[in-house]
Write an enzyme that holds these catalytic residues in place. Structure first.
Site, PDB file in Angstrom:
ATOM      1  N   LYS A 192       0.844  -1.196   0.000  1.00 51.52           N
ATOM      2  CA  LYS A 192       0.000   0.000   0.000  1.00 51.52           C
ATOM      3  C   LYS A 192       0.885   1.253   0.000  1.00 51.52           C
ATOM      4  O   LYS A 192       1.516   1.582   0.998  1.00 51.52           O
ATOM      5  CB  LYS A 192      -0.911   0.030   1.238  1.00 51.52           C
ATOM      6  CG  LYS A 192      -1.921   1.164   1.167  1.00 51.52           C
ATOM      7  CD  LYS A 192      -2.130   1.765   2.521  1.00 51.52           C
ATOM      8  CE  LYS A 192      -2.180   3.230   2.639  1.00 51.52           C
ATOM      9  NZ  LYS A 192      -1.976   4.145   1.585  1.00 51.52           N
TER      10      LYS A 192
ATOM     11  N   CYS B 245      13.708  11.246   6.230  1.00 50.16           N
ATOM     12  CA  CYS B 245      13.662  10.891   7.649  1.00 50.16           C
ATOM     13  C   CYS B 245      15.039  11.073   8.278  1.00 50.16           C
ATOM     14  O   CYS B 245      15.159  11.241   9.480  1.00 50.16           O
ATOM     15  CB  CYS B 245      13.171   9.474   7.824  1.00 50.16           C
ATOM     16  SG  CYS B 245      14.054   8.329   6.779  1.00 50.16           S
TER      17      CYS B 245
HETATM   18  P1  NAD Z   1       2.175   8.784   7.373  1.00 48.82           P
HETATM   19  O1  NAD Z   1       2.405   8.125   8.675  1.00 48.82           O
HETATM   20  O2  NAD Z   1       1.165   9.856   7.293  1.00 48.82           O
HETATM   21  O3  NAD Z   1       1.740   7.712   6.277  1.00 48.82           O
HETATM   22  C1  NAD Z   1       2.541   6.591   5.984  1.00 48.82           C
HETATM   23  C2  NAD Z   1       1.680   5.512   5.356  1.00 48.82           C
HETATM   24  O4  NAD Z   1       0.745   5.043   6.329  1.00 48.82           O
HETATM   25  C3  NAD Z   1       0.853   5.987   4.154  1.00 48.82           C
HETATM   26  O5  NAD Z   1       0.852   4.989   3.166  1.00 48.82           O
HETATM   27  C4  NAD Z   1      -0.523   6.172   4.764  1.00 48.82           C
HETATM   28  O6  NAD Z   1      -1.567   6.040   3.829  1.00 48.82           O
HETATM   29  C5  NAD Z   1      -0.552   5.036   5.764  1.00 48.82           C
HETATM   30  N1  NAD Z   1      -1.543   5.202   6.838  1.00 48.82           N
HETATM   31  C6  NAD Z   1      -1.943   6.360   7.409  1.00 48.82           C
HETATM   32  N2  NAD Z   1      -2.869   6.117   8.362  1.00 48.82           N
HETATM   33  C7  NAD Z   1      -3.060   4.775   8.393  1.00 48.82           C
HETATM   34  C8  NAD Z   1      -3.888   3.909   9.162  1.00 48.82           C
HETATM   35  N3  NAD Z   1      -4.703   4.375  10.089  1.00 48.82           N
HETATM   36  N4  NAD Z   1      -3.820   2.587   8.923  1.00 48.82           N
HETATM   37  C9  NAD Z   1      -2.964   2.082   7.993  1.00 48.82           C
HETATM   38  N5  NAD Z   1      -2.176   2.859   7.223  1.00 48.82           N
HETATM   39  C10 NAD Z   1      -2.203   4.185   7.422  1.00 48.82           C
HETATM   40  O7  NAD Z   1       3.608   9.293   6.860  1.00 48.82           O
HETATM   41  P2  NAD Z   1       3.954  10.128   5.535  1.00 48.82           P
HETATM   42  O8  NAD Z   1       3.489  11.524   5.717  1.00 48.82           O
HETATM   43  O9  NAD Z   1       3.521   9.373   4.316  1.00 48.82           O
HETATM   44  O10 NAD Z   1       5.546  10.082   5.551  1.00 48.82           O
HETATM   45  C11 NAD Z   1       6.315  10.966   6.294  1.00 48.82           C
HETATM   46  C12 NAD Z   1       6.857  10.285   7.539  1.00 48.82           C
HETATM   47  O11 NAD Z   1       7.579   9.122   7.177  1.00 48.82           O
HETATM   48  C13 NAD Z   1       7.836  11.143   8.315  1.00 48.82           C
HETATM   49  O12 NAD Z   1       7.540  11.083   9.689  1.00 48.82           O
HETATM   50  C14 NAD Z   1       9.178  10.478   8.045  1.00 48.82           C
HETATM   51  O13 NAD Z   1      10.161  10.667   9.041  1.00 48.82           O
HETATM   52  C15 NAD Z   1       8.795   9.061   7.918  1.00 48.82           C
HETATM   53  N6  NAD Z   1       9.814   8.317   7.201  1.00 48.82           N
HETATM   54  C16 NAD Z   1      10.619   7.483   7.916  1.00 48.82           C
HETATM   55  C17 NAD Z   1      11.622   6.760   7.282  1.00 48.82           C
HETATM   56  C18 NAD Z   1      12.489   5.827   8.065  1.00 48.82           C
HETATM   57  O14 NAD Z   1      13.012   4.909   7.468  1.00 48.82           O
HETATM   58  N7  NAD Z   1      12.669   6.012   9.347  1.00 48.82           N
HETATM   59  C19 NAD Z   1      11.803   6.897   5.902  1.00 48.82           C
HETATM   60  C20 NAD Z   1      10.977   7.766   5.209  1.00 48.82           C
HETATM   61  C21 NAD Z   1       9.971   8.467   5.868  1.00 48.82           C
END
Ligand code: NAD
Length: 478
Positions: free
Chosen positions: A173, A282
């Site tokens: 997803k 990140c």
């Molecule tokens: P997000 O948490 O908003 O969304 C991430 C994913 O989760 C998306 O696909 C979203 O649709 C899904 N999602 C959201 N709510 C959900 C739910 N209730 N149930 C199941 N799935 C759900 O994050 P984002 O805005 O897409 O990405 C940014 C974040 O990602 C930042 O905090 C960043 O630090 C983090 N990030 C971390 C790494 C790492 O490896 N540590 C790498 C890249 C990004």
């Protein structure tokens, strides 16, 4: 003709409902395409298809899996310019950064093509006479992959490739705002020779599609990359049903600059780490912790360097920083700039939107002099906004670096071997960089953090085997 991106379920392309705009953050007037979203029932069908395909795929010939992953990686590499262009238009990082990401995605598939043929095991002597012990690794099962938008090719690649290499089936997803990159990956995988149902890609919201995926009883494991609040909520759900999980979440990564640092190196590390890829990494260096003796000189050089950076169309080769990926993220970034002012920070550069030829989410790289208690110095922003903090000496700098709930990456710029070695040992982070930007990692070694940044086994490299397989211990008497 405008492209329409679809989901891939059980070997079939599925339209889903609605026709949502896939926005181009650099030019809101010319969207990348349109896409339909799945509902909970269609998502459940994808998990059913993955579960049905598991028994045969989990026993498949590793050479077959290697060949399929090699096909995918080689095609991504051969088409890296075209895929990079799609990524740049959809997510907004510059074309050079986007081609770099496509290259990395291709390399990751090729790396795991080799790993499919190197699944490790052990044979040990038993404490009982005549008995042999064999320890083998088997696929963990049906794997749910939930990905963020900031690396829409590389992050799915580093989850899909090991999942398939070790014999698992997948339901992927992607984040809502990058359906085009997800579709492009799925399109290549659909022609790679995978049996139907082994790989599925489901477009839609986290609330509907993400939840239908996570709550499906046939899901065996969940790998998630995204924000801390989403990750924590999913972790609770996973714990209730004892789902195997791996979570990569946010960061608030420090870059320490000591008085003995080569200042040119330090400024380049800071500019790259904090602002390239529009700060949407990140591993971004969002806290620049500078020893007092060089603080003012560092700030002056940063201001001069930031003034040279061009913000604009990511396809223009003279542009260094593309747009913020979405209107929602731009609002977040602007709210943190307001917080920087409200908390008493001193604006050193940027701080406002940038007008370009097209209407888009352009924001100037923004630098504040801040205090450790300020919100911009404590909370993840995920945009081109960084804070400079003043440190009295090395010990103070290390304490500031570790004064965060996060622990993904920590960097230091110094010419002192003693300080570099001490920092490597004492930084509370999963990754440490010496005289390098905190962002920018190799594709074949483990990636991940500590504290609130990560949970579960590491991603990437040979360490990926920990999450994507489960261990079996066999005792054999003749
Ligand atoms: P997000 O948490 O908003 O969304 C991430 C994913 O989760 C998306 O696909 C979203 O649709 C899904 N999602 C959201 N709510 C959900 C739910 N209730 N149930 C199941 N799935 C759900 O994050 P984002 O805005 O897409 O990405 C940014 C974040 O990602 C930042 O905090 C960043 O630090 C983090 N990030 C971390 C790494 C790492 O490896 N540590 C790498 C890249 C990004």
């Amino acid at each position: 003709m405008e492209q329409h991106f679809r989901s891939y379920v059980g070997g079939q392309w599925v339209d889903g409902s609605g026709s949502h705009t896939d926005e181009n953050p650099a030019d809101l007037a010319t969207p990348v395409g349109r896409y339909g979203v799945l509902d909970a029932a269609a998502t459940a069908q994808a998990v059913d298809a993955a579960a049905a395909a598991l028994p045969a795929w989990s026993l498949s010939n590793p050479q077959q899996r290697a060949d399929i992953l090699d096909f995918v990686g080689s095609e991504i590499l051969a088409r890296k310019e075209e895929l990079g262009r799609l990524l740049a238009r959809e997510e907004g990082k510059t074309l050079a950064e986007s081609i770099g990401e496509a290259t990395r995605a291709g390399q990751i598939f090729r790396f795991f093509a080799g790993e499919a043929l190197r699944i490790p095991g052990e044979k040990l002597a038993s404490t009982r006479p005549g008995v042999e012990i064999e320890i083998t690794r088997e696929p963990v099962g049906t794997v749910g992959i939930i990905a963020p938008w900031n690396f829409p090719l590389a992050i799915p690649a580093w989850k899909i490739a090991p999942a398939l290499a070790y014999g698992n089936t997948v339901v992927f997803k992607p984040a809502e705002i990058v359906p085009g990159c997800a579709w492009a990956l799925a399109e290549i995988l659909s022609r790679a020779g995978l049996p139907d149902g082994v790989f599925n890609m489901v477009l839609g919201s986290g609330r509907t599609v993400g939840q239908a995926l996570v709550s499906h009883p046939k899901l065996d494991a969940l790998t998630f990359t995204g924000s801390v609040p989403t990750g924590r909520a999913l972790l609770k759900q996973a714990a209730e049903r004892a789902l195997k999980v791996q979570m990569e979440m946010g960061g608030k990564n420090p870059l320490v600059v000591l008085a003995d640092a080569d200042l040119d190196t330090a400024v380049e590390c800071a500019v790259n780490g904090a602002f390239f890829s529009t700060g949407q990494r990140c591993t971004a260096s969002s806290r620049l912790i500078v020893e007092s003796a060089v603080h003012d000189a560092f700030v002056e050089r940063m201001q001069a360097r930031l003034a040279q950076l061009k913000v604009g169309d990511p396809l223009d080769p003279s542009v260094h920083i593309g747009p913020v990926a979405s209107g929602a993220q731009l609002e977040t970034d602007l709210s943190y700039i307001r917080a920087g002012h409200e908390d008493g920070g001193e604006l050193l550069a940027g701080g406002a939107r940038v007008d370009c030829a097209t209407e888009g989410h352009f924001l100037a790289p923004t630098l504040f002099a801040a205090q450790p208690s300020h919100r911009i110095a404590r909370e993840e922003i995920f945009g081109p906004v960084a804070a400079v903090l003043r440190a009295d000496d090395y010990e103070h700098a290390l304490a500031l670096a570790n004064d965060t709930p996060f622990g993904l990456c920590a960097g230091i710029c110094t010419t002192s071997l003693r300080h570099a070695s001490h920092f490597r040992r004492h930084a509370q982070a999963g990754m440490v960089m010496v005289n390098l930007p905190t962002a920018g990692v190799d594709p074949h070694v483990p990636f991940g953090g500590r504290k609130a940044s990560s949970y579960g086994p590491r991603e990437q490299g040979r360490y990926a085997v920990e999450f994507y397989t489960t261990v079996k211990t066999a005792y054999i008497a003749p």
